[in-house]
Scaffold this active site. Structure first.
Site, short mmCIF file in Angstrom:
data_model
loop_
_atom_site.label_atom_id
_atom_site.label_comp_id
_atom_site.label_asym_id
_atom_site.label_seq_id
_atom_site.Cartn_x
_atom_site.Cartn_y
_atom_site.Cartn_z
N THR A 95 31.43 40.69 37.11
CA THR A 95 32.37 39.89 36.04
C THR A 95 33.60 40.88 35.54
O THR A 95 34.76 40.87 35.33
CB THR A 95 31.64 39.62 35.12
OG1 THR A 95 30.52 38.81 35.61
CG2 THR A 95 32.24 39.00 33.84
N CYS A 152 24.47 31.29 37.03
CA CYS A 152 24.93 31.10 35.74
C CYS A 152 24.95 29.56 35.25
O CYS A 152 25.13 29.45 34.29
CB CYS A 152 26.39 31.74 35.46
SG CYS A 152 26.56 33.37 36.62
N GLN A 195 29.36 38.46 46.69
CA GLN A 195 28.27 38.15 47.42
C GLN A 195 28.33 38.65 48.71
O GLN A 195 27.36 38.19 49.68
CB GLN A 195 28.39 36.54 47.80
CG GLN A 195 27.90 35.89 46.27
CD GLN A 195 26.52 35.89 46.07
OE1 GLN A 195 25.56 36.08 46.81
NE2 GLN A 195 26.07 35.67 44.84
N THR A 251 30.84 56.90 28.22
CA THR A 251 29.81 57.78 29.04
C THR A 251 29.26 57.20 30.37
O THR A 251 28.70 56.10 30.41
CB THR A 251 28.64 58.27 27.97
OG1 THR A 251 29.27 58.96 26.76
CG2 THR A 251 27.61 59.22 28.92
N1 PLP Z 1 31.26 36.70 41.71
C1 PLP Z 1 30.60 36.13 42.46
C2 PLP Z 1 30.84 35.47 43.59
C3 PLP Z 1 29.00 35.97 42.09
O1 PLP Z 1 28.19 35.24 42.76
C4 PLP Z 1 28.45 36.63 40.57
C5 PLP Z 1 27.31 36.50 40.16
O2 PLP Z 1 26.81 35.42 40.46
C6 PLP Z 1 29.67 37.19 39.99
C7 PLP Z 1 30.94 37.26 40.46
C8 PLP Z 1 29.31 38.09 38.69
O3 PLP Z 1 28.38 39.17 39.00
P1 PLP Z 1 27.94 40.06 37.85
O4 PLP Z 1 26.54 39.09 37.61
O5 PLP Z 1 27.55 41.26 38.38
O6 PLP Z 1 28.56 39.94 36.55
#
Ligand code: PLP
Length: 376
Positions: free
Chosen positions: A73, A326, A181, A239
Site C-alpha cells: 500500500t 481487505c 500478487q 530507522t
Molecule cells: N495490491 C494488491 C494487488 C494486493 O493484493 C494487496 C493486498 O492484498 C495490496 C496491494 C496491499 O498490500 P499490503 O497489504 O502490503 O499493503
C-alpha cells in the site's frame, strides 16, 4: 492432517521458517541502528545492503533501485502521489477499475486534489485491453502515469505488462505496476518488462508483515516520501526495520529458488480440486483468465452465497475468502467482479480459494468434500 486448512494465501502467507531464522539475530543481539557509525552498527548496515542486493537480483534490478517501504500500500501511495501531485509538474493518471483499493483510494485522493484519473475497463476474464489504453493515451488529455496491476488479487488474472508498458512509453508516460500478487510467485524481470516502478509486499511471499519495497528505475526522479533522516537515499526517512528487511530478502530468494517446483505443485492441486468438484457433480464457474497466478482459484457457485460458504467452511477449519481480504468485512459486491461484468447473483456466490506452497493433496481433498457437503 493439520487442524486448520489455510487456503487464503492471496490475503497473506505463512512466514518461512528460514526467514524467521535469518531475522532472529536482528530482533535480539544485533539490535543496532543500521545508520550509526560505530562498529556495532556494521552488521546491521551490511545486512540491509545485502538484502537490497538479494531482492534486486530476484527481479533483475540494481540494488540502488530498491527502496524499502512498510507494505505494498505504501509503495503504491508513494509512486502515485509523488507523480500525480508533484508541486511543479502534476500529472493525470490512467489506471483500471479492478485495481486493489491501495491504488483506487489513492486515485480518489488524487482526484480530490484536482488531477484527472481515467479508469480502464476490463474484460470478463479481468484483463486490461491494450487498445483501450492506446485510445486513452491518444486522447487530447495528457497523462503522465499509468498504473496497472501485474496480477489481480481476486481472480488471479495476469496482465500483458510488457505490451502495456511499451504503449505507455510510446506516449512518454511512466508505467507503474502493482505486483504485490506476482513478486515471489511468477518469474519477473523489471528490465525485460520495461516498467518504471513496481510495488511488492513481503507478507504475500512468505516474508514478514510490515515490510515491502518499491522498485524505481535508476534514472527516474521521485519525490521523497517521508522527510527526516537520510535513510533510503534520503527518500524515505525512518530507522530501518533491519529484521523485517532481512526476512523479506530471505523469503523472496527462497520463493524464487523454489518457484518452478511450487508452481507445478499448485497446478496439480488446482487440477485436483476442480476434478474432485466435477466428480462430485458440484456445479461451479471458474473466474478469471487462463493465465493466472499459481493457486488462485475464484469459483462461483450458482444459487449459493459466498459469505455463507465462507462461514460454513470456517466452521470446518477452512480459511478462504470472498472478494479481496481487505473487503471481507463489507457485504457490498466486489468491485473486481463488477468490473468483470459479472451478474449480481454470480458475484454473490463467489469465493476465492488461494492455495500456497504448504497446502497438501489431503487438504485439497478435504476442501473439495467439505464444499460438496455444504453445497448439497
Ligand atoms: N495490491 C494488491 C494487488 C494486493 O493484493 C494487496 C493486498 O492484498 C495490496 C496491494 C496491499 O498490500 P499490503 O497489504 O502490503 O499493503
Amino acid at each position: 492432517m493439520s487442524e486448520l486448512i489455510y487456503a487464503d494465501n492471496a490475503a497473506t502467507t505463512a512466514l518461512a521458517p528460514e526467514a524467521l531464522e535469518a531475522m532472529m539475530p536482528y530482533l535480539t543481539s544485533e539490535y543496532a541502528n543500521a545508520s550509526q557509525l560505530y562498529p556495532f552498527s556494521r552488521k546491521a548496515r551490511k545486512a540491509v545492503e545485502n538484502a537490497r542486493a538479494q531482492i534486486a537480483a530476484c527481479i533483475g534490478a540494481a540494488p540502488e533501485e530498491i527502496l524499502f517501504t512498510s507494505c505494498g500500500t505504501e509503495s503504491n501511495n508513494w509512486v502515485l502521489k509523488s507523480i500525480a501531485l508533484h508541486p511543479q509538474k502534476p500529472q493525470n493518471v490512467v489506471t483500471s477499475c479492478m485495481e486493489h483499493h491501495a491504488i483506487l483510494n489513492t486515485c480518489k485522493r488524487i482526484e480530490q486534489y484536482g488531477r484527472l484519473v481515467r479508469y480502464l475497463s476490463v474484460s470478463k476474464q479481468a484483463v486490461v485491453d491494450a487498445q483501450e489504453l492506446e485510445r486513452t493515451l491518444n486522447s487530447d488529455i495528457e497523462f503522465g502515469l499509468v498504473s496497472l496491476m501485474f496480477a489481480n488479487n481476486e481472480v488471479g488474472s495476469i496482465q500483458p505488462i510488457q505490451e502495456l508498458c511499451t504503449i505507455v512509453h510510446r506516449h512518454h508516460a511512466f508505467f507503474h505496476t502493482d505486483a504485490v500478487q506476482a513478486v515471489g510467485h511468477l518469474p519477473l524481470d523489471v528490465h525485460e518488462l520495461g516498467v518504471d516502478f513496481l510495488s511488492a509486499s513481503a507478507h504475500k511471499f512468505n516474508g514478514p508483515k510490515g515490510i515491502g519495497f518499491l522498485y524505481k528505475k535508476r534514472e527516474i526522479e521521485l519525490s521523497p516520501h517521508l522527510d527526516g533522516g537520510s535513510q533510503e537515499y534520503g527518500m524515505r526517512a525512518g530507522t530501518e526495520n533491519v529484521a523485517a528487511i532481512v526476512g523479506m530478502a530471505k523469503a523472496l530468494a527462497l520463493n524464487c529458488a523454489r518457484m518452478k517446483r511450487v508452481t507445478e505443485h499448485l497446478a496439480f492441486l488446482e487440477d485436483l480440486l476442480l476434478s474432485l468438484l466435477r466428480e462430485k457433480r458440484v456445479h461451479y464457474v471458474r473466474n478469471g483468465a487462463s493465465v493466472h497466478t499459481p493457486g488462485n482459484i475464484s469459483l462461483s457457485f450458482p444459487g449459493a452465497e459466498g459469505e455463507v460458504l465462507l462461514h460454513r467452511l470456517a466452521l470446518n477449519g477452512i480459511c478462504v475468502s470472498t472478494g479481496s481480504a481487505c473487503d471481507s468485512k463489507r457485504t457490498q459486491l466486489s468491485h473486481v467482479l463488477q468490473a468483470m461484468n459479472m451478474s449480481e447473483e454470480q458475484a454473490l456466490g463467489t469465493i476465492r480459494i488461494s492455495l500456497g506452497a504448504h497446502n497438501t493433496e489431503e487438504e485439497v481433498r478435504i476442501l473439495a468434500s467439505t464444499l460438496h457437503h455444504i453445497l448439497r
